[in-house]
Each structure stands twice: as C-alpha cells, then as structure tokens.
Design a protein around this motif. Structure first.
Motif, PDB file in Angstrom:
ATOM      1  N   PRO A 170      11.550  29.634 -16.406  1.00 30.40           N
ATOM      2  CA  PRO A 170      12.490  29.078 -17.394  1.00 30.40           C
ATOM      3  C   PRO A 170      13.295  30.145 -18.124  1.00 30.40           C
ATOM      4  CG  PRO A 170      10.226  28.859 -18.158  1.00 30.40           C
ATOM      5  CD  PRO A 170      10.159  29.279 -16.730  1.00 30.40           C
ATOM      6  N   ILE A 171      12.699  31.309 -18.370  1.00 33.87           N
ATOM      7  CA  ILE A 171      13.433  32.362 -19.083  1.00 33.87           C
ATOM      8  C   ILE A 171      14.574  32.892 -18.222  1.00 33.87           C
ATOM      9  CG2 ILE A 171      13.275  34.615 -20.173  1.00 33.87           C
ATOM     10  CD1 ILE A 171      11.881  32.282 -21.638  1.00 33.87           C
ATOM     11  N   ALA A 172      14.293  33.124 -16.936  1.00 35.86           N
ATOM     12  CA  ALA A 172      15.347  33.583 -16.033  1.00 35.86           C
ATOM     13  C   ALA A 172      16.432  32.520 -15.895  1.00 35.86           C
ATOM     14  CB  ALA A 172      14.755  33.918 -14.663  1.00 35.86           C
ATOM     15  N   PHE A 173      16.026  31.260 -15.822  1.00 39.29           N
ATOM     16  CA  PHE A 173      16.974  30.142 -15.703  1.00 39.29           C
ATOM     17  C   PHE A 173      17.934  30.136 -16.901  1.00 39.29           C
ATOM     18  CE2 PHE A 173      18.271  25.832 -16.701  1.00 39.29           C
ATOM     19  CZ  PHE A 173      18.620  25.283 -15.479  1.00 39.29           C
ATOM     20  N   VAL A 174      17.384  30.213 -18.091  1.00 39.40           N
ATOM     21  CA  VAL A 174      18.197  30.124 -19.302  1.00 39.40           C
ATOM     22  C   VAL A 174      19.049  31.383 -19.478  1.00 39.40           C
ATOM     23  CG1 VAL A 174      18.067  30.083 -21.828  1.00 39.40           C
ATOM     24  CG2 VAL A 174      16.658  28.517 -20.480  1.00 39.40           C
TER      25      VAL A 174
END
Length: 428
Positions: A24-28
């Motif tokens: 999720p961190i990479a996605f955001v």
C-alpha cells in the motif's frame, strides 16, 4: 472545486486491489508522485475510491463532514464481528461511544493500572536474560493476556488452558478477517478462502460462548463487573463488543506501537533521548506522539460517501468509497517539516501546536473508543522499559515494515536488553 486526479477504471478489469494490498505504501507514493497531488482516485474492491493523504483532507472526512460518510467495513467484516459500534448508525454509535468512553477514560476501569503493571512485571522483567529478544512476540503475548484479563477476567496463571484456547480461537478468527479484503475483488470465492472463512466463523461462535460464560460470572471479577454495568442495552450487545475487544486486532495494534517505540529509540545514539524520556513523562508523551505519527499501527481507514462532499477542495461524489492513508497524511509536507525524520522536539518547540493533526486512532465521532486504554498501556510499558533497561539492535536485521493488516517489521525484530547499571554483554 477540483476532481481528484487519476481514474477509477472499469469494473473488475480496472480494479487495483491486488496492487494496493501487496504494497500500500508503494501504491500511494507512486500515485502521489505521478499526479503531483495527495488526493487522487482509483478503483479498490471493485469500487471507485478516492484516496486522502493530507491532514486537512483526513480532518474534513473524519470531523468536519463526518455526517456525509458512513463506515466502510460492514460488507466484509459484519459476519465476523456481528452488531457493534463499527457498524452502528450515527445515533447508536454516539450512545455506544458514551458508554465505552466512560470505561476507557481516566479512572474508568477499577484496578486496571495494577493489572497492567502485574503483566508488565510478568512479561518484561527478564528481557535481559536472553542474548536477544524477539520483541514483537513478547509484546504480542503481553497485549493478548492484557486484553483477556481486562475484558474476560482471565488471568493466564489462574486459567492457563482457557487462555490458550482463547488465543487459538482469536488467531483463527483473525485469519478470516485478514482474508476478506483481498477476496472481495475476486469474481468467486476460492476454496481455500472459504475454508479459512468458515473456520473464522466457527471460532467467533466459540469465542461468544466463552464470552457469555464469563459475563454470567462477572461478579467474580471487579473489572468485568464494572464493564457489565457500564450501560450496554443488553447482554447480547455487551458480548458483541467484548468479542471486538478481545479479538486479535487490539493486541496487535498495541504490540505494533510498542515494537516501533523500542526500535526507534534503540542504540547508543538514542541514549540521551531515553534518559530524558525516563526522567520526564511529558517528553515521553512527545516521543510516543512521534512514534504514532511515523508508524501508525493501521495504515488508514475506509468510509462510504452518503452525499456529494468536498474533501480538502476536491469533489467526492455520492456512492464513492474514500480511503484515508494515515501514514501519508502524517507525512504531509504542508504540515510537518522534514516529515520523514523522527523528531519528538517538533511537539515541544511550537512547530506542532496541536495533536489534532494526527489520525493514528481515527478522529471525530467515530474515533477509536479504546484510545485512552491504549495510551495508558503504552505509557506504563514504555516507562518500565526506560526505567529498567538499555537496549540496542543487533546488526544484520531487515527492519523493513509491512503495513497490512497491522504495521510491523516483515521479519520479527530482535533487540538486546541489559539492565540499567550493568555492563552489556557482547553477543556474537
């Protein structure tokens, strides 16, 4: 009034759930960089979804315009939890908030500090006896026993078999919870997921049997009797909330924060910080604020839009899902100078004048009902560690975090503790 950048894609084929849940961190971070904006749209769980990554946006969502939104968890958590405050309408939620906050506020639960201290002594008084300690596992066991002791009156020394049964059941129940969000996007349930979900439902039913048995014997435990008399409408409503409180979610959140505190204050370079925090509880509070800011136990939360709304200047249409990313909002450069730096002094030197910029425990009328108990437990545990130990991290560890469902290092971290005043023994 602007429209969030990005697009919500096409049904099923445009869904980005797999990418989001994988990292999720990479996605955001990728989309913030691509769009040059901290509010954007995508498609998650096969639903148009607006991501909110600013302090103002999160506050608009949770506080200023909370009445425009409803909680976004019922579709995939209701069967596992049943009726409780997470799924209640605004009126019932306000009533339940009053009941539960009266319990978890200062002085709400009798004898709870003595219970916390007793379990701290049981689990943390021998951390220097091993060459290195798998600290997350220690904190998780402490937090689990604390939860069972407070809400079910189960002391692990007095009821060892029943405590172990509850731990096994909450673990099985948890496996059902963490499977659901990843499965909603699929066109059909997989057999492996169905098996895990069925076992989770069975575990929930078994937990409720134990909970109801403990409620019937509440007069034998001062804390549980106090909870029983707090003002829940009936025994069923009480039991459903106790199910939520003793589930693995609460212990994992507490152990996440305690682990992050230990890692972020470890080593000789942080010795002055530890000494100051040991001598000054107000400074320790600021250290813990910074831990919550940088490493919140939950990456964020989800809401569903009841009517067209405006979030930090962006239009969010009725029927849209909204996911606020606490991790990203806590690094909003318009609010936090050097947002990636661990610096408790930002809460002292006037840079941050209010804790309201944090959303570690949500915010507004639907904020976490257990925040008072959580913060009290954190302060008591961290004070004990600071008063009794020095600690450092052995080299060669990968401390990269995973963020779902609860934040913690991917590999269980090891910490070397030595009692204060004693020379540390070198490890190979």
């Amino acid at each position: 009034m602007a429209t969030p950048k990005g697009n919500s894609g096409y049904a099923v084929f445009g869904d980005k759930s797999a990418e989001f849940y994988k990292d999720p961190i990479a996605f955001v971070t990728k989309r913030i960089d691509e769009h040059g904006a901290r509010i954007f749209q995508s498609r998650i769980l096969n639903k148009p979804t607006v991501f909110v990554c600013t302090v103002k946006g999160v506050r608009d969502l949770l506080v200023e315009q909370h009445h425009h939104f409803e909680m976004g968890y019922k579709a995939f958590m209701y069967q596992l939890y049943g009726d409780n405050i997470m799924f209640s309408d605004a009126v019932d939620a306000a009533r339940l908030h009053g009941v539960i906050h009266s319990l978890f506020g200062n002085g709400g639960l009798p004898d709870v500090n003595q219970l916390i201290d007793r379990l701290i002594e049981r689990h943390l008084s021998h951390l220097d006896s091993d060459p290195s300690t798998s600290i997350y596992n220690v904190f998780k066991r402490f937090a689990t026993e604390l939860s069972l002791a407070i809400f079910l009156g189960l002391d692990a020394e007095k009821y060892p078999e029943l405590v172990e049964e509850c731990i096994e059941l909450t673990t099985t129940h948890w496996h059902g919870i963490i499977s659901v969000p990843l499965s909603v996007k699929l066109p059909s349930w997989s057999s492996s997921w169905s098996s895990g979900y069925s076992k989770a439902i069975e575990a929930k039913d078994q937990l409720l049997k134990i909970i109801n048995s403990r409620i019937s014997n509440a007069d034998n435990d001062n804390i549980l009797r106090h909870i029983k008399e707090a003002g829940f409408d009936d025994t069923k409503e009480l039991a459903q909330h106790l199910l939520c409180f003793v589930s693995a979610l609460v212990p994992k959140a507490l152990s996440s924060l305690l682990t992050s505190f230990t890692l972020m204050t470890a080593g000789p370079e942080k010795e002055a910080m530890r000494i100051r925090a040991s001598d000054n509880s107000q400074y320790l509070h600021k250290v813990l604020l910074e831990v919550q800011r940088l490493v919140p136990p939950f990456i964020g939360g989800r809401r569903l839009t009841r009517k067209d709304s405006l979030i930090d200047g962006y239009k969010v249409p009725e029927g849209t899902a909204v996911i606020y990313i606490t991790y990203a909002a806590h690094r909003d450069p318009s609010v936090f100078k050097k947002p990636d730096k661990f610096r408790p002094e930002r809460w002292i030197d006037g840079e941050q004048k209010s804790e309201d910029v944090l959303s570690c425990f949500g915010g507004g009328p639907r904020s976490c009902v257990g925040v008072g108990l959580m913060k009290n437990s954190m302060m008591r545990v961290c004070s004990y560690l600071l008063d009794h130990y020095e600690w450092r991290l052995p080299g060669g560890q990968d401390l990269t975090y995973k963020w779902l469902p609860v934040s913690r290092p991917k590999d269980p971290p090891y910490v070397v503790f030595c009692s204060k005043g004693e020379e540390e023994t070198e490890i190979d």
